[in-house]
Design a protein around this motif. Structure first.
Motif, mmCIF file in Angstrom:
data_model
loop_
_atom_site.group_PDB
_atom_site.id
_atom_site.type_symbol
_atom_site.label_atom_id
_atom_site.label_comp_id
_atom_site.label_asym_id
_atom_site.label_seq_id
_atom_site.Cartn_x
_atom_site.Cartn_y
_atom_site.Cartn_z
ATOM 1 N N LEU A 8 1.108 -1.097 -0.286
ATOM 2 C CA LEU A 8 0.169 0.024 -1.070
ATOM 3 C C LEU A 8 0.487 1.226 -0.060
ATOM 4 O O LEU A 8 0.479 2.106 -0.816
ATOM 5 N N PHE A 9 1.834 1.073 1.075
ATOM 6 C CA PHE A 9 2.453 2.505 1.475
ATOM 7 C C PHE A 9 3.626 2.781 -0.599
ATOM 8 O O PHE A 9 3.307 3.403 -0.850
ATOM 9 N N ARG A 10 4.022 1.949 -0.704
ATOM 10 C CA ARG A 10 5.016 1.947 -1.986
ATOM 11 C C ARG A 10 3.890 1.850 -3.507
ATOM 12 O O ARG A 10 3.836 2.644 -4.214
ATOM 13 N N ALA A 11 2.416 1.605 -3.297
ATOM 14 C CA ALA A 11 2.392 2.259 -4.172
ATOM 15 C C ALA A 11 1.486 2.978 -4.648
ATOM 16 O O ALA A 11 1.499 4.411 -5.456
ATOM 17 N N HIS A 12 1.277 4.628 -3.085
ATOM 18 C CA HIS A 12 0.605 5.491 -2.839
ATOM 19 C C HIS A 12 1.901 6.759 -2.695
ATOM 20 O O HIS A 12 1.867 7.632 -3.709
ATOM 21 N N TRP A 13 3.481 5.447 -2.984
ATOM 22 C CA TRP A 13 4.382 7.308 -2.055
ATOM 23 C C TRP A 13 5.964 6.177 -3.558
ATOM 24 O O TRP A 13 6.631 5.309 -3.279
ATOM 25 N N PRO A 14 5.552 6.766 -4.526
ATOM 26 C CA PRO A 14 6.882 5.843 -5.760
ATOM 27 C C PRO A 14 8.385 6.010 -5.373
ATOM 28 O O PRO A 14 8.834 7.088 -4.543
ATOM 29 N N ILE A 15 8.820 5.289 -6.547
ATOM 30 C CA ILE A 15 10.327 5.919 -6.711
ATOM 31 C C ILE A 15 10.540 6.842 -6.974
ATOM 32 O O ILE A 15 9.408 7.641 -7.241
ATOM 33 N N THR A 71 3.989 9.360 10.180
ATOM 34 C CA THR A 71 2.735 8.318 10.575
ATOM 35 C C THR A 71 2.118 9.082 9.803
ATOM 36 O O THR A 71 0.720 8.288 8.703
ATOM 37 N N ALA A 72 2.092 9.910 9.587
ATOM 38 C CA ALA A 72 0.830 11.167 8.520
ATOM 39 C C ALA A 72 1.201 10.913 6.940
ATOM 40 O O ALA A 72 -0.267 10.038 6.267
ATOM 41 N N ARG A 73 1.856 9.886 6.720
ATOM 42 C CA ARG A 73 2.480 9.732 4.776
ATOM 43 C C ARG A 73 1.748 8.250 5.190
ATOM 44 O O ARG A 73 1.310 7.881 3.680
ATOM 45 N N ALA A 74 1.911 7.604 6.150
ATOM 46 C CA ALA A 74 1.135 5.953 6.092
ATOM 47 C C ALA A 74 0.094 6.350 6.333
ATOM 48 O O ALA A 74 -0.513 5.775 5.208
ATOM 49 N N ARG A 75 -0.662 6.968 6.813
ATOM 50 C CA ARG A 75 -2.466 7.149 7.178
ATOM 51 C C ARG A 75 -2.403 6.885 5.314
ATOM 52 O O ARG A 75 -3.408 7.329 5.419
ATOM 53 N N GLU A 76 -2.003 8.372 5.138
ATOM 54 C CA GLU A 76 -2.474 8.812 3.716
ATOM 55 C C GLU A 76 -2.052 7.741 2.573
ATOM 56 O O GLU A 76 -2.949 8.019 1.655
ATOM 57 N N ALA A 77 -1.181 6.891 2.751
ATOM 58 C CA ALA A 77 -1.237 5.466 1.515
ATOM 59 C C ALA A 77 -2.471 4.258 2.207
ATOM 60 O O ALA A 77 -2.178 3.893 1.546
ATOM 61 N N GLY A 78 -3.082 4.657 3.168
ATOM 62 C CA GLY A 78 -4.086 3.813 3.121
ATOM 63 C C GLY A 78 -3.527 2.952 4.772
ATOM 64 O O GLY A 78 -4.278 1.854 4.991
ATOM 65 N N VAL A 79 -2.438 3.013 4.722
ATOM 66 C CA VAL A 79 -1.732 1.915 5.579
ATOM 67 C C VAL A 79 -2.254 1.997 7.389
ATOM 68 O O VAL A 79 -3.125 3.123 8.000
#
Length: 347
Positions: free
Chosen positions: A179-186, A273-281
């Motif tokens: 989930l995190f990798r799909a939302h936050w790309p390379i 933590t905020a970036r993880a929530r944005e990714a749906g984690v």
């Protein structure tokens, strides 16, 4: 827009993503309203700047108080022998305790007082146990300096509170990483942070200090702030890809604030933590859960417990064994099933 840089002011993002400002000095943190430069902010800042720090106890009238005990503890070999990160944590706890109880006599502290303080934190067992650990260290100093005898130590027999989550911080599973990798790309900063944490198993206090200067011969080398141990970790393919995609510019650290400055530990925790929530984690999965996942990832690759402890800078093997026990159970089940299949295949 002109940026206002003020001494002792820390900026961090809370769990709702809102940016907040704090004045932090002498272990005490004071919230500041509004934005830097505004009338309300500057008035609160000037008041915090003018406030006197908690005094170090001196003079005959302070003898035997917690304020005097804490002041003496700071100068003791037992306190100085702790790692820098541990000293900072103890000092922060000590100053909060001294502000409330510094005038009280050490000899008056009884077990029932400690239990009452811990009961007040019963809904957060980790905080209660942190208080217990701090008081254990402080009262050892009281015994060493003969303020009380060993038999009078109120911390004898004080038990840890049972955690609401016996397995500790929840671990990131494969679907959470996806989930995190799909939302936050390379190429994105959150992706670099994820791969850095997952590869190195670094604590946040170490991750925020890592930069190009720490890479040598295909590995990242650093000294863990909490333990003082030297750590060396081979760079994973995922981390190498993330680092290679970063914008080309002079870097002091791999993970910096929007102003190009290193994060504070709490600031990085809130930001990630905020970036993880944005990714749906899911809620509850954060920085420390990735450290646990990193240990499990190493175990799945066949690394032994001592090797994982060395790579991740863990002080005790028991903690690593606790982290990877799920991996060990899965591995044993897999081996048992393979053995059973071989036995059934025999004529």
């Amino acid at each position: 827009m002109t940026r206002v840089k003020l001494l002792y002011v820390n900026r961090m993002r809370d769990r709702h993503g809102k940016v907040r400002f704090y004045f932090r000095r002498h272990g005490k943190r004071t919230p500041l309203p509004g934005l830097p430069g505004s009338a309300g902010f500057m008035a609160a800042y000037q008041a915090a700047l003018a406030a006197k720090p908690s005094p170090v106890a001196t003079g005959q009238d302070a003898k035997g108080t917690f304020s005097a005990l804490i002041a003496g503890w700071y100068g003791s070999a037992s306190f100085k022998g702790n790692a820098p990160g541990t000293r900072r944590t103890y000092r922060y706890d000590a100053e909060r305790f001294r502000e409330k109880h510094g005038h009280r006599l050490v000899a008056d502290l009884k077990a029932e007082h400690v239990e009452k303080m811990m009961d007040a934190k019963a809904e957060t067992p980790a905080a209660a146990n942190k208080l217990r650990q701090f008081l254990r260290q402080l009262m050892k100093q009281a015994v060493r300096t003969k303020l009380i005898t060993a038999d009078q130590n109120p911390m004898r027999g004080i038990e840890r509170l049972k955690s609401n989550n016996p397995d500790g911080f929840p671990q990131w599973e494969a679907e959470h990483l996806a989930l995190f990798r799909a939302h936050w790309p390379i190429g994105s900063k959150p992706r670099v942070a994820l791969e850095l944490l997952l590869c190195t198993a670094a604590r946040r206090s170490d991750a925020i200090r890592l930069g190009p200067q720490d890479i040598r011969d295909g590995a990242i080398y650093f000294r863990a702030q909490k333990t003082g141990d030297a750590v060396g970790v081979p760079i994973s393919a995922e981390l190498r890809e993330a680092l290679d995609a970063m914008p080309v510019r002079p870097l002091r650290v791999f993970i910096a604030t929007e102003y190009g400055k290193p994060f504070t530990g709490n600031g990085f925790y809130n930001w990630f933590t905020a970036r993880a929530r944005e990714a749906g984690v899911p809620k509850g999965l954060g920085v420390h859960g990735l450290r646990k996942s990193a240990a499990c990832h190493l175990a799945e690759q066949g690394f032994t417990v001592p090797e994982i402890a060395a790579l991740g800078g863990w002080k005790t093997l028991a903690l690593v064994q606790h982290y990877i026990r799920g991996v060990d159970r899965a591995r044993m089940l897999k081996n048992a099933m393979a053995r059973q299949a071989r036995l059934q295949a025999k004529p």
